[in-house]
Design a protein around this motif. Structure first.
Motif, PDB file in Angstrom:
ATOM      1  N   GLU A   1       0.821  -1.209   0.000  1.00  0.00           N
ATOM      2  CA  GLU A   1       0.000   0.000   0.000  1.00  0.00           C
ATOM      3  C   GLU A   1       0.860   1.266   0.000  1.00  0.00           C
ATOM      4  O   GLU A   1       0.390   2.337  -0.379  1.00  0.00           O
ATOM      5  CB  GLU A   1      -0.942   0.015   1.205  1.00  0.00           C
ATOM      6  CG  GLU A   1      -0.237   0.056   2.540  1.00  0.00           C
ATOM      7  CD  GLU A   1      -1.199  -0.096   3.713  1.00  0.00           C
ATOM      8  OE1 GLU A   1      -1.416   0.914   4.406  1.00  0.00           O
ATOM      9  OE2 GLU A   1      -1.721  -1.211   3.904  1.00  0.00           O
ATOM     10  N   ASP A   2       2.151   1.118   0.382  1.00  0.00           N
ATOM     11  CA  ASP A   2       3.047   2.272   0.370  1.00  0.00           C
ATOM     12  C   ASP A   2       3.477   2.659  -1.039  1.00  0.00           C
ATOM     13  O   ASP A   2       3.998   3.767  -1.246  1.00  0.00           O
ATOM     14  CB  ASP A   2       4.299   1.992   1.197  1.00  0.00           C
ATOM     15  CG  ASP A   2       3.987   1.792   2.674  1.00  0.00           C
ATOM     16  OD1 ASP A   2       3.045   2.439   3.159  1.00  0.00           O
ATOM     17  OD2 ASP A   2       4.686   0.993   3.330  1.00  0.00           O
ATOM     18  N   ILE A   3       3.309   1.744  -2.010  1.00  0.00           N
ATOM     19  CA  ILE A   3       3.770   2.031  -3.373  1.00  0.00           C
ATOM     20  C   ILE A   3       2.608   2.138  -4.372  1.00  0.00           C
ATOM     21  O   ILE A   3       2.830   2.237  -5.568  1.00  0.00           O
ATOM     22  CB  ILE A   3       4.784   0.975  -3.858  1.00  0.00           C
ATOM     23  CG1 ILE A   3       4.159  -0.430  -3.879  1.00  0.00           C
ATOM     24  CG2 ILE A   3       6.029   0.995  -2.985  1.00  0.00           C
ATOM     25  CD1 ILE A   3       5.076  -1.482  -4.489  1.00  0.00           C
ATOM     26  N   VAL A   4       1.377   2.134  -3.849  1.00  0.00           N
ATOM     27  CA  VAL A   4       0.226   2.348  -4.725  1.00  0.00           C
ATOM     28  C   VAL A   4       0.187   3.816  -5.132  1.00  0.00           C
ATOM     29  O   VAL A   4       0.289   4.715  -4.289  1.00  0.00           O
ATOM     30  CB  VAL A   4      -1.102   1.972  -4.018  1.00  0.00           C
ATOM     31  CG1 VAL A   4      -2.300   2.379  -4.872  1.00  0.00           C
ATOM     32  CG2 VAL A   4      -1.133   0.485  -3.726  1.00  0.00           C
ATOM     33  N   LEU A   5       0.054   4.075  -6.441  1.00  0.00           N
ATOM     34  CA  LEU A   5      -0.047   5.433  -6.949  1.00  0.00           C
ATOM     35  C   LEU A   5      -1.508   5.859  -6.982  1.00  0.00           C
ATOM     36  O   LEU A   5      -2.365   5.099  -7.459  1.00  0.00           O
ATOM     37  CB  LEU A   5       0.548   5.525  -8.354  1.00  0.00           C
ATOM     38  CG  LEU A   5       2.074   5.439  -8.448  1.00  0.00           C
ATOM     39  CD1 LEU A   5       2.512   5.288  -9.902  1.00  0.00           C
ATOM     40  CD2 LEU A   5       2.719   6.673  -7.826  1.00  0.00           C
TER      41      LEU A   5
END
Length: 233
Positions: A80-84
């Motif tokens: 979820e930290d790398i979802v744009l």
């Protein structure tokens, strides 16, 4: 208002949640309904103490790390930290255009999606002037956007920017040379959250001088004042 600065600063209006949080602060909760998850994932993430952030390496769905390109030091992060998250600009700008009382449906007209036609300003029936929104804060890029608008429009236009961060003498000359007007969202609208806005003052008041220059109401044949017919009447 942080929304206006975010429109000028967030690259492509897409970023991981930490980027949006950095620019929006606590107001992010009101913008969240207009953020859409993208299929692609971020290739890098912001990281404390760095300028360019850290590179994202995905080993597995549950094995994702952020790697320092210089030291190769890595730290685990969540998917979820790398979802744009992409801003739903269509909904946002429709709300702004509605609050301004413009005619038409906003649409992008180029400059990397940074330049939009918001609609037409119709002070009286039969008179319409295009309203363009340019959302970059870089003075040179904003100047190019104004030049593009000047080439697009056959009539005097209204330039709208989120703030006056990109102000310059050259920009003023382009606007004044076309007998056009420049207003900002920060000066004219209050954001209520999501795509809802309230005008701080009517567009007619903001553009009083512009309207007086370009809209000539014919003299009446009698002493009875002629009514300036509202658009759509």
């Amino acid at each position: 208002m942080r929304l206006w600065q975010s429109l000028e600063r967030v690259q492509g209006w897409a970023g991981v949640r930490s980027v949006w949080r950095e620019h929006m602060g606590d107001d992010l909760q009101f913008l969240q309904p207009l953020l859409r998850p993208m299929e692609e994932l971020a290739m890098s993430v912001p990281w404390p103490g760095t300028i360019e952030g850290r590179k994202v390496v995905v080993h597995d769905e549950d094995d994702i790390v952020a790697v320092d390109p210089e030291t190769c030091e890595s730290a685990p992060i969540r998917r979820e930290d790398i979802v744009l998250w992409q801003l739903d600009a269509d909904t946002l700008f429709r709300g702004a255009a509605t609050a301004l009382g413009l005619s038409g449906t906003p649409s992008s007209v180029g400059m990397g999606n940074r330049l939009w036609w918001l609609g037409d300003y119709m002070p009286v029936e039969g008179e319409r002037f295009p309203v363009y929104l340019a959302t970059t804060r870089d003075a040179q890029t904003l100047l190019r956007s104004a030049g593009h608008i000047s080439a697009l429009s056959q009539r005097p236009f209204v330039l709208v920017t989120p703030t006056r961060a990109g102000a310059s003498e050259e920009l003023n000359r382009v606007v004044e040379g076309r007998s056009s007007a420049w207003i900002t969202l920060a000066e004219t609208l209050s954001w209520q959250g999501e795509g809802v806005f309230e005008p701080k003052q009517s567009l007619a008041d903001s553009l009083g001088g512009f309207t007086a220059r370009h809209v000539k109401v014919a003299a009446a044949r009698s002493e009875t004042p002629r009514f300036a017919t509202p658009p759509g009447a």
